[in-house]
Design an enzyme around this catalytic site. Structure first.
Site, mmCIF file in Angstrom:
data_model
loop_
_atom_site.group_PDB
_atom_site.id
_atom_site.type_symbol
_atom_site.label_atom_id
_atom_site.label_comp_id
_atom_site.label_asym_id
_atom_site.label_seq_id
_atom_site.Cartn_x
_atom_site.Cartn_y
_atom_site.Cartn_z
ATOM 1 N N GLY A 10 0.892 -1.255 0.177
ATOM 2 C CA GLY A 10 -0.057 0.252 -0.085
ATOM 3 C C GLY A 10 0.843 1.163 -0.124
ATOM 4 O O GLY A 10 2.209 1.237 -0.473
ATOM 5 N N ASN A 11 0.350 2.410 0.452
ATOM 6 C CA ASN A 11 0.884 3.611 0.624
ATOM 7 C C ASN A 11 2.328 3.439 1.462
ATOM 8 O O ASN A 11 3.484 3.585 1.102
ATOM 9 C CB ASN A 11 0.061 4.507 0.934
ATOM 10 C CG ASN A 11 0.711 5.928 1.110
ATOM 11 O OD1 ASN A 11 0.698 6.711 2.108
ATOM 12 N ND2 ASN A 11 1.107 6.485 -0.086
ATOM 13 N N GLY A 13 3.744 0.861 2.589
ATOM 14 C CA GLY A 13 4.554 -0.453 2.045
ATOM 15 C C GLY A 13 5.441 -0.015 0.992
ATOM 16 O O GLY A 13 6.500 -0.526 0.944
ATOM 17 N N PHE A 96 -6.090 -7.509 7.771
ATOM 18 C CA PHE A 96 -5.534 -8.628 7.035
ATOM 19 C C PHE A 96 -4.536 -9.319 7.500
ATOM 20 O O PHE A 96 -4.143 -10.421 7.181
ATOM 21 C CB PHE A 96 -5.463 -8.188 5.514
ATOM 22 C CG PHE A 96 -6.205 -7.404 4.733
ATOM 23 C CD1 PHE A 96 -7.574 -7.824 4.922
ATOM 24 C CD2 PHE A 96 -5.834 -6.419 3.929
ATOM 25 C CE1 PHE A 96 -8.392 -7.096 4.134
ATOM 26 C CE2 PHE A 96 -6.851 -5.684 3.029
ATOM 27 C CZ PHE A 96 -8.383 -6.081 3.054
ATOM 28 N N ALA A 152 3.397 8.811 5.329
ATOM 29 C CA ALA A 152 4.265 8.138 4.124
ATOM 30 C C ALA A 152 4.407 9.291 2.873
ATOM 31 O O ALA A 152 5.614 9.220 2.498
ATOM 32 C CB ALA A 152 3.223 7.064 3.674
ATOM 33 N N LYS A 204 -2.099 6.708 20.930
ATOM 34 C CA LYS A 204 -1.824 8.219 20.301
ATOM 35 C C LYS A 204 -3.127 8.567 19.629
ATOM 36 O O LYS A 204 -3.674 9.879 19.837
ATOM 37 C CB LYS A 204 -0.832 8.222 19.299
ATOM 38 C CG LYS A 204 -0.930 7.496 18.417
ATOM 39 C CD LYS A 204 -0.466 7.871 16.933
ATOM 40 C CE LYS A 204 -0.794 7.173 15.903
ATOM 41 N NZ LYS A 204 0.159 7.084 14.755
ATOM 42 N N LYS A 297 -12.385 3.687 8.770
ATOM 43 C CA LYS A 297 -13.005 3.864 10.193
ATOM 44 C C LYS A 297 -12.017 4.537 11.051
ATOM 45 O O LYS A 297 -10.898 4.846 10.825
ATOM 46 C CB LYS A 297 -13.218 2.416 10.902
ATOM 47 C CG LYS A 297 -14.128 1.332 10.332
ATOM 48 C CD LYS A 297 -15.669 2.108 10.432
ATOM 49 C CE LYS A 297 -16.056 1.805 11.918
ATOM 50 N NZ LYS A 297 -17.390 2.382 12.208
ATOM 51 N N GLN A 299 -9.814 5.221 13.869
ATOM 52 C CA GLN A 299 -8.986 4.500 14.833
ATOM 53 C C GLN A 299 -9.478 4.964 16.249
ATOM 54 O O GLN A 299 -9.498 4.164 17.297
ATOM 55 C CB GLN A 299 -7.519 4.413 14.465
ATOM 56 C CG GLN A 299 -7.060 3.276 15.083
ATOM 57 C CD GLN A 299 -7.482 1.846 14.462
ATOM 58 O OE1 GLN A 299 -7.613 1.582 13.229
ATOM 59 N NE2 GLN A 299 -7.744 0.764 15.424
#
Lengths: 354, 354
Positions: A10-11, A13, A96, A152, A204, A297, A299
């Site tokens: 993903g971003n 990763g 996942f 990122a 956080k 969602k 967090q």
């Protein structure tokens, strides 16, 4: 020779692949090639995402415009991607991770080491389920974590930032991870406190909700700074109650105070909480979330609820007035203004301990 | 019965009077009356400032629009103001402290206790000269300090904020100061670390200059958070080298991380440094200061210079790359962009110790 595979693309990763690939090419003890497992997708053009990454050296879907390095090889076959690796970097979406781990059981090298970049572990009633523990237990490998003030896209632009590697016992393994991630613009240090580093990454987000409420109430920097400070102390106290080995000094690392600052200045938890307070609490977090985050969602609200359950079960509620207030406000039991009133009913001797 | 006198009546001194007056009126062990020494001025109307304060209950010059409490008595005669007080609150501008102390020698009660709210002590080559030590030595009294994320105007509006009392040995004296300042919107705690609390109040301004440079360079929150974190660690390390008794935990108090956050989000050090970086370092800090601050001096640049002298004298320069970079940039030896490059030449084993 060390072989690195990144489990996820993903971003974050993809940024991790870029960082690592710039190092493996220069470090003698690492093979140049960095394999990156890609959850295959077909792009609107009809091409496969992994093919496009391998042709263009760019993750056109999740990190467009940034070259990953010619030594990054996208691989849509998870088993093939991991089979030669002794260094596994886990960076899939949180939900996942359990499924990916199950698929990997018995398929990885016996001498493999893992590191988790996955933020947002679940805090269940029986205690938090750390992602690094999940990986360790399911795959029977040592697993460190890397957390920090890591937006990122900023790292992809090579703007200076930092991260913290948290490790359990093996200092040499941790130093290898530091070597693999550290660049002139991405400064990595290690601390022997895997739980402390991972707890910071989760808790956080509760504080970011509190900070967003302050913004929405149009209060000043004094108040916001006070709330962030109280939040930092509750993060430390809560982590230490769950994991007595957690160190105070971890909070001074990138994963602690720096990640907290970034998250409370920007970030979606802060943003939605600001909107919640601006609306006087009349529109629920669920509603604002759906409108503002388009399916993602929030967090912080989820974590506040889970942490509250842990606190109720263990009789800790009065020790964490800020966490409690975020839970009660986000659940609609108290108005947003309660975020600066939570303090009044605390006996002074308890407040002094926070 | 305790008698309180506030030595000073500027912006912060007037807010302190308001806080204290709201408490003495309710606390049995304190006389209601709070005496406030006013450095007499003639207002444009021809009236004396002290007369107007006593008639209107308002410091029309330094805190207009805020009622101080009817039990605040402005007194232009320093000797008369202090003669009955056993509790002396020092809150004059930094440069007047030495002169005020000299005038008070032999004129105060033998059993008096002091507290300093004066930020911005001087760091001289032979070490920092703490204001609390100056008061203690000159007057022969015990002196605590009160510091924190305290923007006076926000506290005057009764927005929630916090402060830290730092004391040397006498816990009971510290708790009396806490009682005197603490209100539902102004939450005060005490720590036995007078040097740690006072050092935080000074060194944060160096970090604020660094944070302002980041803003002027249009870098992201990652980078700003990283710089603030590194600054916090250097503040702690520098304070501990000078005063080995300084505690890590003091940094988690309002005087530490919270004051740092407030100062790096707002504040004039941040603002002028931002303008400096926006101009590519082509206009000096002196020039920008004159234009933007109208005569006020920029504490952060001055402190960076003084701290650098201490570091050179003691051979500490390489241990504080951020402090060093702020000094070299603000002196014109390095361009503003060096604020994110200072990190590259530090051997990893030193960086890990920061």
């Amino acid at each position: 020779m060390n072989n690195v595979t990144i489990v996820g693309s993903g971003n974050w990763g993809s940024v991790a692949a870029k960082l690592i690939a710039s190092n493996t090419i220069n470090l003698r003890s690492f093979n140049d090639e960095v394999r990156m497992w890609v959850y295959e997708e077909t792009l609107p053009s009809g091409e496969k995402l992994s093919d496009v990454i391998n042709q263009t050296n760019e993750n056109v879907k999740y990190l467009p415009g940034v070259k990953l390095g010619k030594n990054v090889v996208a691989d849509p076959d998870l088993m093939n991607a991991v089979k030669n690796a002794n260094l596994l970097v886990f960076v899939t979406p949180h939900q996942f991770m359990e499924g990916v781990c199950k698929r990997l059981v018995g398929k990885i090298r016996k001498d493999a080491e893992g590191i988790s970049l996955v933020k947002g572990m679940e805090v269940k009633r029986e205690g938090p389920s750390l992602i690094s523990t999940l990986i360790s237990n399911q795959l029977g490998i040592n697993c460190s974590v890397l957390m920090g003030a890591n937006i990122a896209d900023e790292i992809a632009k090579e703007e200076f930032s930092e991260a913290t590697v948290g490790y359990r016992r093996d200092k040499a393994a941790a130093e290898r991870w530091v070597q693999l991630f550290n660049t002139p613009y991405f400064s990595v240090t290690s601390v022997q406190d895997v739980e402390g580093v991972e707890m910071c990454g989760t808790l956080k987000n509760i504080v970011a909700v509190a900070a967003g409420l302050i913004d929405g109430l149009k209060m000043g920097n004094n108040t916001k700074a006070a709330i962030m400070r109280i939040g930092l102390k509750e993060m430390l106290a809560f982590s230490k109650l769950l994991f007595p080995s957690v160190k105070d000094s971890t909070l001074f690392e990138s994963c602690g105070v720096a990640d907290l600052i970034t998250t409370c200045l920007g970030g979606r938890n802060r943003k939605v909480a600001e909107a919640f307070a601006l609306n006087g609490g009349k529109r629920s977090f669920d509603e604002l979330e759906e409108q503002m985050l388009k399916g993602q969602k929030l967090q912080g609200v989820l974590t506040a609820k889970e942490v509250h359950e842990v606190m109720v079960t263990r009789g800790w509620v009065d020790m964490f007035p800020l966490f409690k207030a975020v839970y009660e406000i986000s659940s609609g039991f108290l108005p947003p203004t309660a975020i600066v009133e939570f303090n009044n009913n605390i006996p002074h001797h308890i407040k002094n301990k926070l």
